[in-house]
Motif scaffolding. Sequence first.
Motif, PDB file in Angstrom:
ATOM      1  N   VAL A 161      -8.246   0.606  -6.159  1.00 36.75           N
ATOM      2  CA  VAL A 161      -7.568  -0.172  -5.123  1.00 36.75           C
ATOM      3  C   VAL A 161      -6.653  -1.178  -5.820  1.00 36.75           C
ATOM      4  CG1 VAL A 161      -9.372   0.213  -3.415  1.00 36.75           C
ATOM      5  CG2 VAL A 161      -9.495  -1.833  -4.879  1.00 36.75           C
ATOM      6  N   GLY A 198     -10.112   0.291   2.493  1.00 36.63           N
ATOM      7  CA  GLY A 198     -10.599   0.879   1.258  1.00 36.63           C
ATOM      8  C   GLY A 198     -11.254   2.212   1.579  1.00 36.63           C
ATOM      9  N   ARG A 221      -8.758  -8.972  -5.678  1.00 35.96           N
ATOM     10  CA  ARG A 221      -9.001  -9.545  -4.351  1.00 35.96           C
ATOM     11  C   ARG A 221      -9.364  -8.463  -3.345  1.00 35.96           C
ATOM     12  NH1 ARG A 221      -4.543 -13.068  -0.847  1.00 35.96           N
ATOM     13  NH2 ARG A 221      -5.819 -13.295   1.042  1.00 35.96           N
ATOM     14  N   GLN A 222      -8.640  -7.354  -3.379  1.00 31.27           N
ATOM     15  CA  GLN A 222      -8.929  -6.259  -2.467  1.00 31.27           C
ATOM     16  C   GLN A 222     -10.277  -5.630  -2.779  1.00 31.27           C
ATOM     17  OE1 GLN A 222      -7.144  -5.749   0.102  1.00 31.27           O
ATOM     18  NE2 GLN A 222      -7.987  -3.855   0.915  1.00 31.27           N
ATOM     19  N   GLN A 278      -6.326   2.987   1.501  1.00 37.56           N
ATOM     20  CA  GLN A 278      -5.440   1.859   1.760  1.00 37.56           C
ATOM     21  C   GLN A 278      -4.256   2.273   2.627  1.00 37.56           C
ATOM     22  OE1 GLN A 278      -5.879  -0.729  -2.280  1.00 37.56           O
ATOM     23  NE2 GLN A 278      -5.146   1.361  -2.546  1.00 37.56           N
ATOM     24  N   SER A 294      -1.020  -7.364   7.377  1.00 40.30           N
ATOM     25  CA  SER A 294      -2.250  -7.651   8.117  1.00 40.30           C
ATOM     26  C   SER A 294      -1.952  -8.309   9.460  1.00 40.30           C
ATOM     27  CB  SER A 294      -3.149  -8.578   7.293  1.00 40.30           C
ATOM     28  OG  SER A 294      -2.584  -9.876   7.213  1.00 40.30           O
ATOM     29  N   ASN A 353       0.802  -1.227   0.000  1.00 42.64           N
ATOM     30  CA  ASN A 353       0.000   0.000   0.000  1.00 42.64           C
ATOM     31  C   ASN A 353       0.837   1.280   0.000  1.00 42.64           C
ATOM     32  OD1 ASN A 353       0.699  -0.788   2.683  1.00 42.64           O
ATOM     33  ND2 ASN A 353      -0.834   0.632   3.493  1.00 42.64           N
TER      34      ASN A 353
END
Length: 475
Positions: free
Chosen positions: A321, A382, A325-326, A277, A224, A147
Motif C-alpha cells: 500500500v 486496502g 500512514r495508510q 486501493q 476522501s 491511488n
Amino acid sequence: MENALKFYIDGRWVEPCGTDRMAVINPATEQAFGEIAMGNLDDVDAAVHAARRAFPAFAETSPASRRQLLERVLAAFMNRYDEIADAVMQEVGAPKALSHDWQAGIGRRHLEQLLLTLDTFEFQKKRGTTLISQEPVGVVALITPWNWPINQIVCKVAPALAAGCTMVLKPSEIAPINALLFAQVMHEAGVPAGVFNLINGDGPTVGAALAAHRDVDMVSFTGSTRAGTEIARLAAPTVKRVHQELGGKSANILLDDVDLELAVTSGVDSCFGNSGQSCNAPTRMLVPVALHDQAVEIARRAARAHTLGAPDDAATRMGPVISERQFDAIQKMIGIGIEEGAQLVCGGLGRPAHLPTGYYVQPTIFANVTQDMTISREEIFGPVLVIQPYETDADAVSMANDSVFGLAAYVQSPDVERARKVALQMRAGSVYINYPNWDASAPFGGYKQSGNGREYAEFGLEAFLETKGIVGWGA
C-alpha cells in the motif's frame, strides 16, 4: 527527475516561492527516491493568476482547435508512456503489469475516448428561436489522489482542456512524479502558456488555498469524503462549483443462481486489485446464507493467488500500500474487525513474514460479517474483503443500500433480467453486472457521501461547462 523541485506555471518551469521540500518514498522499500518542492500561498496565487490571464483567449478558441490540441497531448503522452508507468510503479507500488497496462493505460484511454466524444458533442444547439450555448466554466482547480494518479489527472485535465477552461493541477504530494511527467507532456504538446499549471503541495496548504481562491471558478476533487467536505466548506463563500468523487464501500451481490466459484474468485480479484486501493472496489461481498460457508472457502483459495512482492518482480500480483500512514490505518481496521467478532478467514495483522520491509498488507478476508460491524460500514482502502450472508434478494438490496456511500455496486447472476432488476434498485452511481470490461464512455461518480457530478466522456466534459440560453436568437 528534471524539474522535480520546480513548478510549471505560465508555460515555464519556475522556482517555488518557498523552500519547503518533501521526500518521495518508494512504498516497497520505505526509502526516498526523490524530492519535490512544496508550494505555499504565493505559489497558488502565481498559478491561479497565470490561468486567469490565459482564460479569455483560450475560451475563445474553437472546439476543433482544442480537439487538435488534445491529439497532440495524446501523441506526447504516448511518447512518455513507459516513463509514466515506471513512475507509478515506483511511487505507488503498483506491480509492473498493472502500472503499464492499467495505471498508465487508463490515461491513454481517457484521451482517446474524449477525442471520440468531441466528434459528436454539440457546444451550441438551437431550441426554437433560443440558442443553447455551453461555454467554459473558467479557471478550475484540479486536486487529484495517489491511488490511480494518472487516471484522475487525465480524466480532469483532458475535459477541462476540451471545454476551453484554464487550470491549476495539484496532484497528490505522495505520488507526484507521474504528474510532473504529465506537465512535460502538456508542454511538449504545445498547450498555450497559462492554460495548464502545476504546483505541488499538501492539502491543508495548497489544496485549501485553491478551494478558497476568489479567482478559481470551480474545484474538481477526488479523494476522501472527509477532505471533500472541507473543500466544499472552503469553496462556499465564493459560490464556486465543486465537483467531487469521494469514498466508497461498494456491495457485490451474488444472487443464488451464480456460478459460485467464478463469482467469488472474480470478486476477490476485483477487491484486491491495486492492493485494495480503489474507491469503487467491491469490498462487501453479499452471499445467500445457504452458500456462505462454500463462498468463504472459495474466497480463501482465491486470496492465496495474490502473491505479494516487489512491484518490479514479474511474479508479483499485489504490491504494497502507498504509505506507512495508510498501512497503519488498514491495520487498525483489521484489528477492529477481529475485536468485533468477525470471522478472520485469512490474512490479518502484521506484514507477511517474508516481507519485513515495505508497506505490505496481507490479503485479508472476514466472514460472517454483520451489517452493524465497523468493517462493513467504513471504507478501509486496502486489501480487505468482508463477506456478509443474506436471506432474500430484497434483503441483499436493503443491505447494499444501507450505507452512507453510493459510488458503485456489483450484481452477479446468469439471469440477466434478474440482475438488471436488482441493478436498477442500487443507490449507486455505477452498477456493474457480471464483472464487465471497463468502459471509458460510462459515467463515473457517486450518490450520497460518495460525491456529486460525473466524470468520463461527455459527462466529464459537461462538468466543466456553463449553460447559457440566448433567447430571441432567431431562426
